[in-house]
Scaffold this active site. Structure first.
Site, short mmCIF file in Angstrom:
data_model
loop_
_atom_site.label_atom_id
_atom_site.label_comp_id
_atom_site.label_asym_id
_atom_site.label_seq_id
_atom_site.Cartn_x
_atom_site.Cartn_y
_atom_site.Cartn_z
N ARG A 82 0.80 -1.22 0.00
CA ARG A 82 0.00 0.00 0.00
C ARG A 82 0.84 1.28 0.00
O ARG A 82 0.40 2.33 -0.46
CB ARG A 82 -0.86 0.00 1.26
CG ARG A 82 -2.31 0.19 0.97
CD ARG A 82 -3.12 0.27 2.20
NE ARG A 82 -2.57 -0.57 3.27
CZ ARG A 82 -3.32 -1.24 4.13
NH1 ARG A 82 -4.61 -1.19 4.03
NH2 ARG A 82 -2.79 -1.95 5.10
N LYS A 189 2.27 -20.03 6.28
CA LYS A 189 1.33 -20.44 7.31
C LYS A 189 0.87 -19.18 8.06
O LYS A 189 1.57 -18.18 7.97
CB LYS A 189 1.96 -21.42 8.27
CG LYS A 189 3.21 -20.89 8.99
CD LYS A 189 3.67 -21.84 10.03
CE LYS A 189 2.96 -21.58 11.34
NZ LYS A 189 3.64 -20.58 12.17
N HIS A 219 8.62 -23.66 7.22
CA HIS A 219 10.06 -23.35 7.11
C HIS A 219 10.93 -24.36 7.85
O HIS A 219 12.12 -24.46 7.59
CB HIS A 219 10.36 -21.91 7.54
CG HIS A 219 10.41 -21.70 9.02
ND1 HIS A 219 9.30 -21.55 9.80
CD2 HIS A 219 11.45 -21.60 9.88
CE1 HIS A 219 9.65 -21.38 11.05
NE2 HIS A 219 10.95 -21.40 11.14
N LYS A 223 15.13 -26.52 7.04
CA LYS A 223 16.29 -26.57 7.94
C LYS A 223 17.12 -27.82 7.63
O LYS A 223 16.58 -28.91 7.47
CB LYS A 223 15.85 -26.60 9.41
CG LYS A 223 15.21 -25.29 9.88
CD LYS A 223 14.83 -25.38 11.35
CE LYS A 223 13.95 -24.21 11.76
NZ LYS A 223 14.65 -23.05 12.25
N GLU A 257 10.80 -22.34 23.06
CA GLU A 257 11.33 -21.02 22.71
C GLU A 257 11.46 -20.20 23.98
O GLU A 257 10.62 -20.32 24.90
CB GLU A 257 10.40 -20.32 21.74
CG GLU A 257 10.33 -20.99 20.39
CD GLU A 257 9.51 -20.18 19.42
OE1 GLU A 257 10.09 -19.43 18.64
OE2 GLU A 257 8.27 -20.29 19.47
N ASP A 276 -0.20 -22.64 16.01
CA ASP A 276 0.98 -21.94 15.49
C ASP A 276 2.11 -22.92 15.17
O ASP A 276 2.85 -22.71 14.22
CB ASP A 276 1.44 -20.91 16.53
CG ASP A 276 2.63 -20.08 16.05
OD1 ASP A 276 2.60 -19.66 14.87
OD2 ASP A 276 3.56 -19.85 16.85
N HIS A 281 4.84 -27.44 12.16
CA HIS A 281 6.24 -27.86 12.34
C HIS A 281 6.33 -29.22 13.05
O HIS A 281 7.07 -30.10 12.64
CB HIS A 281 7.01 -26.83 13.17
CG HIS A 281 6.94 -25.43 12.62
ND1 HIS A 281 6.88 -25.18 11.28
CD2 HIS A 281 6.92 -24.21 13.22
CE1 HIS A 281 6.83 -23.88 11.08
NE2 HIS A 281 6.85 -23.26 12.24
N LYS A 379 6.28 -20.94 24.54
CA LYS A 379 7.02 -19.67 24.54
C LYS A 379 7.47 -19.38 25.96
O LYS A 379 6.85 -19.84 26.92
CB LYS A 379 6.10 -18.52 24.09
CG LYS A 379 5.45 -18.74 22.74
CD LYS A 379 6.33 -18.26 21.63
CE LYS A 379 5.64 -18.40 20.28
NZ LYS A 379 6.57 -18.35 19.15
C1 BG6 Z 1 6.98 -19.77 13.38
C2 BG6 Z 1 6.01 -19.48 14.49
O1 BG6 Z 1 6.40 -20.60 12.41
O2 BG6 Z 1 8.14 -20.39 13.90
C3 BG6 Z 1 6.66 -18.65 15.57
O3 BG6 Z 1 4.88 -18.79 13.97
C4 BG6 Z 1 7.96 -19.26 16.03
O4 BG6 Z 1 5.77 -18.46 16.67
C5 BG6 Z 1 8.84 -19.59 14.83
O5 BG6 Z 1 8.60 -18.34 16.89
C6 BG6 Z 1 10.08 -20.32 15.26
O6 BG6 Z 1 10.94 -20.50 14.16
P1 BG6 Z 1 12.46 -20.88 14.40
O7 BG6 Z 1 12.98 -21.16 13.03
O8 BG6 Z 1 13.10 -19.71 15.07
O9 BG6 Z 1 12.47 -22.08 15.29
#
Ligand code: BG6
Length: 528
Positions: A82, A189, A219, A223, A257, A276, A281, A379
């Site tokens: 935008r 996602k 993602h 890795k 995390e 999430d 994952h 988290k």
């Molecule tokens: C994301 C989540 O897909 O992966 C996040 O939405 C999370 O909440 C993140 O923090 C963690 O990714 P990585 O690669 O740092 O483990």
């Protein structure tokens, strides 16, 4: 004890020199699969270029690919947003993101070449004229930079905007390719928030792009350590014979995390840890850990095996005992006091969103009958670690005095996804001395010490695969839907509870209910 690569020094692909100009050593046999794969003529359009993902991950990864010589000379990057930006403004934003977040060193010549192909199109998603301008920009890039009609559209935007953008791509003709050229769509996602919404999204995307043009990003699959699960299992003789219910007691998949959710309320409140992280994952890690050997290492065979094992996966109940959810409260973490979720800016002070989630699943196959799989994520836990711990049964008989094996636990094989990437084996060894005392020891393989090559970022690998049309590392519509189907009953069960998630202090390992969940079968969580 430490494992090292038996081929120390520059190994895979080492005789290929990446100059940033896509130069490849002509002495190598081009059929050599270790040669870096270089994308052919193409461009990438990103929707959502003003967001965090684009700034921290996508544009730096594109620069890193260019720096490694893996992008074609005329590669073009178009941003759509935008903001009232000229091409140069967007170029500056990308430049700053690259300087701040790229993995590889900044080289002016590489940047200058990349910058020549940067364009910006201003507009909103409901603006037909903006998409017509985008179509004209893409066509111009084909003429001026030889992108050959090959373009990928990266939707780094909230899922609520997928339908309108897909519709616009179809209306403007951008989703259609001519002849040999290709058009692809990349979707971030969260892919839906339950099975029903995921199906709807798949339908919307599928109306515009054929399934082989849809690249859903998880993602974690980009890795190196996640891909190594397959190397470990299927390239060795050592592990596969014991990778089954005869030897394995249970498996723990942990993604912990230490970060909180400051600044992410808009996305996270109402979503929570299970949607999430577990749905995508952790389910993918589970599939790679439990799947059968593919008949060939192709996308089709890999995906077929993953889907098969996901179809055999089911929740273990009763859910009040086999699942746990929590929400972090204020606490000490890393020597400083941090706020609880409800005090974070943007979160509802009565938020019931879970920041910790754990579930128990079983895989109903001959290989895994009776083996529980515990998946947990959270988290603001004590430290950042993602690992898969395969915990073995005890030896059927110990010919030692019981006091001599008090410090002997279960053998375990731990795949460390991050940080400190590698694999650890835990087993018992004799304690030096006159008694036959046995205690747990570990044997370690670390990526950092075994290989000299540094690992690319997940997004480098995944963006390159999109441009190459290599779909192995992207979950299919069926995998995504099946993962929701497994998880949905837990989400429904939690949503129906009058009380919210169990509180746990920041800096801890989650709520007490998570410990009870394993204790009921006499097990306990690892402290990674
Ligand atoms: C994301 C989540 O897909 O992966 C996040 O939405 C999370 O909440 C993140 O923090 C963690 O990714 P990585 O690669 O740092 O483990």
């Amino acid at each position: 004890m430490t494992a090292t690569s038996s081929r120390p020094g520059p190994a895979l692909g080492s005789s290929v020199t990446s100059t940033g100009d896509g130069w490849v050593n002509p002495l190598r046999d081009p059929r050599d699969k270790r040669l870096p794969r270089i994308a052919g003529p193409c461009g990438l359009v990103i929707f959502g270029v003003t967001g965090d993902l684009s700034c921290k991950k996508l544009t730096p990864a594109i620069y890193d690919l260019a720096n490694r010589g893996l992008l074609p000379p005329g590669f073009s990057l178009v941003g759509f947003a935008r903001r009232d930006w000229a091409h140069e403004d967007f170029g500056r934003v990308v430049h700053d993101a690259v300087r701040a977040h790229a993995r590889t060193p900044f080289r002016q010549a590489v940047w200058d070449r990349l910058a020549e192909g940067i364009r910006f199109v201003q507009g909103t998603f409901d603006d037909d004229a903006a998409f017509d301008r985008l179509e004209a920009t893409v066509a111009e890039l084909d003429r001026l930079r030889g992108t050959g009609g090959n373009h990928a559209f990266y939707l780094a935007i909230p899922p609520s905007s997928f339908p309108v953008v897909c519709k616009q791509l179809a209306r403007s003709g951008l989703s259609r390719h001519n002849g040999e050229a290709w058009r692809r769509v990349v979707i971030e996602k969260p892919f839906g928030h339950d099975l029903r919404s995921a199906r709807e999204l798949n339908q919307i995307v599928g109306d515009v792009f054929p399934e082989d043009a849809v690249f859903r990003i998880d993602h974690y699959l980009g890795k190196e350590t996640v891909q190594n699960i397959l190397a470990l299992r299927f390239a060795n003789q050592l592990f596969e014979p014991i990778w089954n219910c005869n030897y394995v007691d249970h498996v723990q998949i942990t993604m912990a995390e230490d970060i909180g959710l400051e600044g992410r309320a808009g996305y996270y409140d109402g979503i929570g840890a299970a949607r999430d992280v577990i749905q995508n994952h952790l389910m993918q890690l589970l599939a790679l850990t439990t799947m059968e050997e593919p008949t060939a290492f192709t996308a089709e065979e890999l995906r077929a095996e993953k889907l098969k094992v996901l179809r055999a996966t089911r929740l273990v109940g009763p859910l009040e005992e086999t699942t746990a959810r929590g929400q972090y409260t204020g606490g000490w973490q890393g020597g400083r006091w941090v706020r609880g979720l409800k005090e974070e800016a943007g979160f509802d002070p009565n938020s019931k969103t879970e920041t910790f989630a754990a579930i128990t699943v079983a895989v109903d196959t001959r290989r895994w009958a009776g083996v529980p799989f515990y998946l947990r994520t959270g988290k603001r836990l004590a430290r950042r670690v993602t690992e898969i711990a395969v915990v073995f049964k005890r030896a059927p008989h110990l010919p030692f005095d019981a006091t001599m094996t008090e410090e002997l636990g279960h053998n375990a094989l731990v795949i460390r996804i991050q940080p400190d990437e590698g694999v650890t084996m835990r087993f018992g060894a004799k304690v030096p001395g006159t008694a036959m005392e046995v205690r747990d020891v570990t044997m370690d393989f670390g990526y950092g010490t075994a290989f000299t090559e540094s690992s690319p970022e997940a997004y480098e690998r995944l963006i390159l695969d999109v441009l190459l049309g290599e779909p192995s590392l992207f979950p299919t519509d069926a995998e995504v839907e099946r993962s929701w189907e497994i998880l949905d009953p837990v989400l429904d069960y939690w949503a129906g509870l009058p009380e919210g998630p169990d509180p746990y202090p920041a800096g801890s390992w989650g709520p007490e209910s998570a410990n009870r969940m394993l204790a009921r079968t006499g097990r306990c969580w690892r402290r990674p």
